[in-house]
Scaffold this active site. Sequence first.
Site, PDB file in Angstrom:
ATOM      1  N   VAL A 134       0.819  -1.218   0.000  1.00 62.48           N
ATOM      2  CA  VAL A 134       0.000   0.000   0.000  1.00 62.48           C
ATOM      3  C   VAL A 134       0.852   1.266   0.000  1.00 62.48           C
ATOM      4  CG1 VAL A 134      -1.946  -1.109   1.173  1.00 62.48           C
ATOM      5  CG2 VAL A 134      -0.241   0.122   2.519  1.00 62.48           C
ATOM      6  N   GLU A 135       2.168   1.114   0.070  1.00 58.03           N
ATOM      7  CA  GLU A 135       3.015   2.308   0.053  1.00 58.03           C
ATOM      8  C   GLU A 135       3.793   2.362  -1.261  1.00 58.03           C
ATOM      9  OE1 GLU A 135       4.675   3.475   3.932  1.00 58.03           O
ATOM     10  OE2 GLU A 135       3.554   1.821   4.811  1.00 58.03           O
TER      11      GLU A 135
END
Lengths: 344, 344
Positions: A134-135
């Site tokens: 998610v980063e």
Amino acid sequence: VRLFLVSILAMMTASAVAADDTALREEANAIFNPLPHAPPTLAGNPFNTDKVELGKLLFFDPRLSSSGAISCSTCHDLAEGGADKLSKSIGHGGQEGRRNAPTVFNSVFNIALFWDGRARTLRQQARGPIESAVEMNNTPEALVATLKGIPAYVEKFSKAFPEQEEPLNYDNVTKALESFQSTLLTPDSPFDRFLRGEDKAMSELQLRGLRQFIGQGCVTCHRGTNVGGNAFFTFGMMIAPEVRVRPVNDHGRMEVSGRSLHDYTFRVASLRNVARTAPYFHSGIIWDLREAVRIMAKSQLNATLTDNDVEEIVAFLGSLSGTLPQVDQPTLPEATKATPKPVE
Amino acid sequence: VRLFLVSILAMMTASAVAADDTALREEANAIFNPLPHAPPTLAGNPFNTDKVELGKLLFFDPRLSSSGAISCSTCHDLAEGGADKLSKSIGHGGQEGRRNAPTVFNSVFNIALFWDGRARTLRQQARGPIESAVEMNNTPEALVATLKGIPAYVEKFSKAFPEQEEPLNYDNVTKALESFQSTLLTPDSPFDRFLRGEDKAMSELQLRGLRQFIGQGCVTCHRGTNVGGNAFFTFGMMIAPEVRVRPVNDHGRMEVSGRSLHDYTFRVASLRNVARTAPYFHSGIIWDLREAVRIMAKSQLNATLTDNDVEEIVAFLGSLSGTLPQVDQPTLPEATKATPKPVE
């Protein structure tokens, strides 16, 4: 005679304040340390300026992410107090992260990194965002391949790690990032200048706030160089905070240790530059420092503060805003035809 | 005698080169203008330093976007040649834009903004990304409400527009942005120094490239201060480029004017700092400057360049990389409890 008396009185008051300040300074110096001007020695990662410069380039380079769009500075923006002004950061493909991004400033002085303290060093921490789906959604192999495809990086890794034969590797990416981040200090806040003995560095209101901060017991957790950041405590030691502030699906350090003792336990937040790093808490939904102070007093100390208490403590917290490092925009090295391209 | 002859020969050669350079310089000065060191006067937007400083803050502030995560500098990163190193930029919610982001550097000297030239000024242009659903996804009303909720911005707009009663408005947001961007110049490239009369500013290879650039006819379109940027031409005037380079669903300026004459017409790209702004073309899929030069020669001039021609022209293009402005990280103003929050 009247003038004379007024003068005597003024002198007595001044001297009383001075004596009082001296006692407070001694007490404060037993609890806190002024922020150093220079980075500390990093275990296993000796300082050199080439490494810091390389780390700076990497910090600003979105090619650390698989999309080529997200850099460390995306969520740890030096223009935004070393974090972002979001409840939760936005990462790969517009996904929202799980917890509020903590500031990178002075983070080298924290006992551990991440809200749950799962990384012991900035070097370990750096792997987290790079590899998180998610980063930055990258892999060590893909990142090293990208950097190897950029000739200026190959050269800069050789200069930064002169003793090594194959210096461009993932471990050194994280070492360079750690080196650069260790220089992101904000010294000489009014509080630091007060600790070092400078009179009038803090306002009377801020000094009253410091007394409150000690007297109310905030210093049980928020102490040391970073006014926090150096211990783990349960959020809600006395009274559980509202669910929106402490969501039930985030168990903090228990998720790392597996021990129920650690349920809702987090690394104590550093309060340095706290006036610059709203929103607050791991949940990132409280934008007002006054409200954050009230929540902490209630949940950790079962104390209900008066408006005046809050005003004084918030004034003290304002004295923790230090001098931001001057960081100019770097110029990132150019790719070549052979450099692996961002993944669409 | 032999030494004497060698000396004479060397002097003759040197003088021939010098004469040759002078002629080339005169010819070049008739086609191009050196990049100024100072921004031009902006119609209806007089220069003052407070306005530039305000524009800088706005440029770096992600609160210009509805998500609070995307700033002008996200896609026009000063560390990345004033653009990004992506085929297409990534905007609101991870959406991909339609065309490659052009550089902000020297853009004040372009005849119009956007690949299709739909904005006449940087001021007009600024509205595009702010209001685009795939970029910042904001509205003028919401943006002004956000900025009005940040006390330091209220003050800074008053200082930047001292003659106005209600200075914090959308028009002034775009004026401040235009002001700041007009200062993002990259003067004193080797080419500029050559144009101004400095000997040895360009290498022999670069000078041969300049001769090629003139002789092959590249200067038909790429001329003036920005070596391009000041006219509209059809991409594929002679030979249609491959579909991947000129996608069939992007009709360029025809989409703005409605005139079939403008099908596949785009504003000529400025070639200043072109070595720093890969990938190339509005489609952004060509990463290699050599390949871009070959594609242009074929599509615009129906010329097939030799490897040597390409090498020389690419060397010349390298001489268009100027001195990047030193821009330090600003410190963005703090929000308050009352500031409208990012939209999740």
